[in-house]
Design an enzyme around this catalytic site. Structure first.
Site, short mmCIF file in Angstrom:
data_model
loop_
_atom_site.label_atom_id
_atom_site.label_comp_id
_atom_site.label_asym_id
_atom_site.label_seq_id
_atom_site.Cartn_x
_atom_site.Cartn_y
_atom_site.Cartn_z
N HIS A 123 -1.67 3.30 1.81
CA HIS A 123 -2.39 4.27 2.64
C HIS A 123 -3.89 4.01 2.47
O HIS A 123 -4.33 3.51 1.43
CB HIS A 123 -2.04 5.67 2.12
CG HIS A 123 -2.55 6.80 2.96
ND1 HIS A 123 -3.84 7.26 2.88
CD2 HIS A 123 -1.92 7.59 3.87
CE1 HIS A 123 -3.99 8.28 3.72
NE2 HIS A 123 -2.83 8.50 4.33
N ASP B 200 0.54 5.93 -6.60
CA ASP B 200 0.32 6.93 -5.56
C ASP B 200 1.67 7.55 -5.23
O ASP B 200 2.51 6.93 -4.56
CB ASP B 200 -0.30 6.24 -4.34
CG ASP B 200 -0.44 7.17 -3.14
OD1 ASP B 200 0.06 8.30 -3.20
OD2 ASP B 200 -1.04 6.74 -2.13
N GLN C 234 4.12 10.23 -1.38
CA GLN C 234 5.36 10.24 -0.58
C GLN C 234 6.61 10.16 -1.44
O GLN C 234 7.71 10.09 -0.91
CB GLN C 234 5.35 9.05 0.41
CG GLN C 234 4.24 9.10 1.42
CD GLN C 234 4.40 10.23 2.44
OE1 GLN C 234 5.44 10.88 2.52
NE2 GLN C 234 3.35 10.49 3.19
N LYS D 79 2.39 17.96 0.63
CA LYS D 79 3.52 17.11 1.02
C LYS D 79 4.79 17.48 0.24
O LYS D 79 5.85 16.94 0.49
CB LYS D 79 3.17 15.63 0.79
CG LYS D 79 2.08 15.15 1.75
CD LYS D 79 1.94 13.67 1.71
CE LYS D 79 0.61 13.19 2.25
NZ LYS D 79 0.54 13.16 3.72
N1 PMP Z 1 -1.12 8.20 -0.06
C1 PMP Z 1 -0.04 8.26 0.71
C2 PMP Z 1 1.10 7.31 0.47
C3 PMP Z 1 0.03 9.21 1.74
O1 PMP Z 1 1.10 9.27 2.51
C4 PMP Z 1 -1.05 10.10 1.93
C5 PMP Z 1 -1.03 11.14 3.04
N2 PMP Z 1 -0.53 10.67 4.24
C6 PMP Z 1 -2.16 9.99 1.09
C7 PMP Z 1 -2.16 9.03 0.11
C8 PMP Z 1 -3.32 10.91 1.24
O2 PMP Z 1 -2.93 12.21 0.94
P1 PMP Z 1 -3.92 13.44 1.17
O3 PMP Z 1 -4.39 13.32 2.59
O4 PMP Z 1 -3.06 14.63 0.95
O5 PMP Z 1 -5.04 13.32 0.20
#
Ligand code: PMP
Length: 529
Positions: free
Chosen positions: A248, A325, A328, A351
Site C-alpha cells: 500500500h 503492515d 488487512q 478496518k
Molecule cells: N496498509 C494497507 C495494507 C492498507 O490496506 C491500508 C488501508 N487501505 C493502509 C495501509 C492504510 O491504512 P489507514 O488509511 O487506515 O492508515
C-alpha cells in the site's frame, strides 16, 4: 421492497437496549426481504436505479550461519515461539493459513479450481451464525439506490457492531475527560478506560507487555512514526529498506520521504503473476546494507497472504528487523506478534470494525526504548525547562497531545467483539466464502481475476477487459453493491499486472453467499465485453 426504511429520526431509540432491539428487528425484516428476492431481481433483469545512520542494529539478532548465502524457501527456519494472542499461537498445526489455500500451486486457470476448496479444518469449526452476526451491524441494514445494501468494500473500511457504537457513545455520555493529568473522578475513569484499551490490544496481538502498544491515528501514522524515529536513528545514506511490489502507498511513501532525508535506498522484492512474493528473490535482496524490511501481511489490492513468519525468520537470520503492515490481516487472520517475532506490527481500528482515527503501533520494547520521540508536546514529557526536556518512556513517549480516547474505547469494544466470534471461526467462514466467490466470479463473461495467490484473504480484485473498472463500480452501486474501483492506493501492485485500476470486492465475516450470488448476477447484467 415491502420493508420501508425509517427515517433516521424515527429510529431514535429510548435506550441503548431499545435501539439494539429495533435494529435487530429491522435487520431481520430487510434481510428476509432480500433473501426472498426484491421485485425486479428474480427474473435476472436489470432494474432501474435511483429508487431509492546504521548505529545499533548489528547484534540485534543472532545472525545465520552464513550471512552471505541466506537460507531460502523452503529451507526456511520456522518461527519458534508460542504465546497467547488472538488465536494464532501454538504449533504450526493450529495456525490458520491452512484455511487459505484456495488453489493448488500451479493451477493457473480458475476453471481448474474445484467449486469450493474443501480444506479439512485443523479443529472442529464452531457454527458461524452469520444472520445473528449481521443483526449486530446497523449500517448493513439500509437500502441504497432502492436495493438492500451489499457492503463489499471491507478492505477500505468495515462497518461497526452496535457494541462499538454503544461503547463510544457511552464514553461521551458518561466518562468523558482528558486522561493522565487531572486528579478527579472522570479523569481517573477515562484513564482507566484508555489503559484498559491498551491491554485489550496487547492481548489481541499477543504482545509481551502493554507498554509495547502505542496508539496512533492508523496504519499510515504508525509507519510514518517508525520511518521518522527508527529510520532517522538507524538508517543512513546508502542503507537499504526492503519493501515488496504489493505494498500500500502507506508502506511506500514514508520510506521515500525518509530516503529523501537520509540518502537511504529503497529495494523492492518482486511478485509473480499470481501476486505472490517471490521468496527466493526477497531473500537474495537481504544484504549487509539492509536495515529494515517493511512488508504487508495481506496485500490490499491483491488479497495475497504473505508468509510473514518465513519473511521474519529470513530477515532475522541477517540481523534485520521487520515491520509488518497488518491493516488487512487482523480482521481476517489470527495474529500473534510474539509467535511471529515481528519487530513492529501496525494496524488501523476502522478496518477491524472499530472507529476511524485510531490505530496501533506494536513495537518490541527493545526497539521502542531506543527510539527518539516522534512528536513533541503534552503527555510525552517527564520534565520541561527551556534548557532541556526529558521524556516519558514508551509508550507515552510516542503519544504527544490528547489522544483519541473514545477511539481507544471503541477499538477495545471492536476487539472484544471480534474475539467473541473468534478469529479461527472467522477465518474458516471467510475462507469458505472466498473460495465460493472466486468460483462464482469465474462465470462472469470475460472477467480476469487480479491476484490469484494460493494463500489469500478477503479480496477479489478483477477487471473485465473492455469495461472500465470505474464503470463496473458505478453499475454495482446502482444495485446497492458497494465495491471499490481504482488503484486502491497500491499503484505499483496494480501496474505489475499492466493495469491502472481494478474492481475490488472485499469480504468480511458478515457477508453471505447470497450477497456473492447477487454480485455475480448483477455483473452478468453488464454488456458482454
Ligand atoms: N496498509 C494497507 C495494507 C492498507 O490496506 C491500508 C488501508 N487501505 C493502509 C495501509 C492504510 O491504512 P489507514 O488509511 O487506515 O492508515
Amino acid at each position: 421492497m415491502t420493508t420501508s426504511i425509517p427515517r433516521p429520526d424515527a429510529l431514535a431509540p429510548t435506550s441503548p437496549e431499545a435501539g439494539t432491539a429495533l435494529i435487530a428487528q429491522l435487520a431481520k425484516e430487510l434481510y428476509a426481504e432480500f433473501r426472498r428476492g426484491s421485485p425486479g431481481t428474480a427474473d435476472g433483469k436489470e432494474v432501474p436505479a435511483g429508487t431509492g545512520t546504521s548505529e545499533g542494529l548489528a547484534g540485534a539478532y543472532p545472525t545465520g550461519a552464513n550471512p552471505v548465502t541466506p537460507p531460502v524457501h523452503p529451507g526456511v527456519p520456522p518461527a519458534t515461539s508460542s504465546a497467547s494472542g488472538n488465536g494464532a499461537a501454538g504449533s504450526g498445526a493450529d495456525r490458520v493459513p491452512a484455511f487459505y489455500f484456495l488453489h493448488e500451486p500451479g493451477a493457473v486457470g480458475l476453471s481448474r479450481v474445484p467449486a469450493i476448496a474443501h480444506v479439512p479444518s485443523p479443529s472442529p469449526t464452531p457454527v458461524f451464525d452469520v444472520e445473528r452476526v449481521r443483526s449486530a451491524f446497523p449500517a448493513l441494514h439500509q437500502a441504497v439506490n432502492g436495493r438492500p445494501l451489499i457492503w463489499l468494500d471491507n478492505a477500505a473500511t468495515t462497518h461497526k457492531p452496535q457494541a462499538v457504537i454503544d461503547a463510544t457513545s457511552q464514553f461521551y455520555r458518561r466518562d468523558n475527560s482528558n486522561i493522565h493529568r487531572a486528579a478527579h473522578a472522570l479523569a481517573a475513569r477515562a484513564t482507566d478506560l484508555y489503559e484498559a484499551g491498551r491491554e485489550k490490544v496487547q492481548k489481541f496481538l499477543g504482545a509481551a507487555d502493554a507498554r509495547e502498544i502505542v496508539f496512533v491515528r492508523g496504519t499510515t501514522e504508525a509507519i510514518n512514526l517508525v520511518a521518522q524515529t527508527f529510520g532517522r536513528k538507524f538508517i543512513g545514506a546508502g542503507d537499504e529498506i526492503l519493501l515488496s511490489t504489493m505494498e500500500h502507498h502507506a508502506n511506500i511513501v514514508p520510506w521515500q520521504l525518509l530516503a529523501e532525508q537520509t540518502g537511504a535506498v529503497i529495494r523492492v522484492a518482486p511478485i509473480n503473476d499470481r501476486g505472490e512474493l517471490i521468496l527466493e528473490q526477497f531473500a537474495a535482496l537481504l544484504g549487509s546494507r539492509t536495515r529494515l524490511v517493511s512488508i504487508t501481511h495481506v496485500a490490499n489490492a491483491l488479497g495475497t497472504v504473505n508468509p510473514v513468519e518465513q519473511i521474519i525468520a529470513l530477515a532475522h537470520a541477517h540481523g534485520i528487523p521487520v515491520l509488518v503492515d497488518g491493516a488487512q490481516s487482523v480482521p481476517h487472520l489470527p495474529v500473534n506478534v510474539q509467535a511471529l517475532d515481528a519487530d513492529f506490527f501496525v494496524f488501523s481500528g476502522h478496518k477491524i470494525f472499530g472507529p476511524t482515527g485510531i490505530g496501533v503501533l506494536y513495537g518490541q520494547s527493545k526497539w521502542l526504548e531506543q527510539l527518539p520521540p516522534y512528536q513533541g508536546g503534552g503527555n510525552m514529557i517527564r520534565d520541561v525547562t527551556f534548557a532541556r526536556t526529558t521524556y516519558q518512556s514508551h509508550p507515552q513517549k510516542f503519544e504527544a497531545g490528547t489522544p483519541d480516547i473514545a477511539g481507544v474505547v471503541g477499538l477495545g469494544a471492536a476487539l472484544d467483539y471480534v474475539q467473541g466470534l473468534g478469529l479461527p471461526a472467522i477465518a474458516a467462514y471467510e475462507h469458505e466464502l472466498l473460495a465460493h466467490a472466486t468460483d462464482a466470479l469465474a462465470s462472469v463473461p470475460g472477467l480476469r481475476p487480479i491476484g490469484t495467490a494460493v494463500n489469500k484473504a478477503s479480496v477479489l480484485s478483477f477487471v473485465i477487459p473492455g469495461i472500465p473498472a470505474e464503470d463496473v463500480g458505478r453499475h454495482l452501486d446502482k444495485h446497492g453493491i458497494a465495491v471499490r474501483s481504482g488503484h486502491h492506493c497500491a499503484q505499483p501492485a496494480v501496474r505489475r499486472f499492466g493495469l491502472e485500476s481494478t474492481v475490488r470486492p472485499s469480504l468480511a465475516f458478515y457477508n453471505t453467499r447470497e450477497e456473492v450470488h447477487e454480485l455475480v448476477r448483477v455483473l452478468q447484467l453488464l454488456p458482454k465485453p
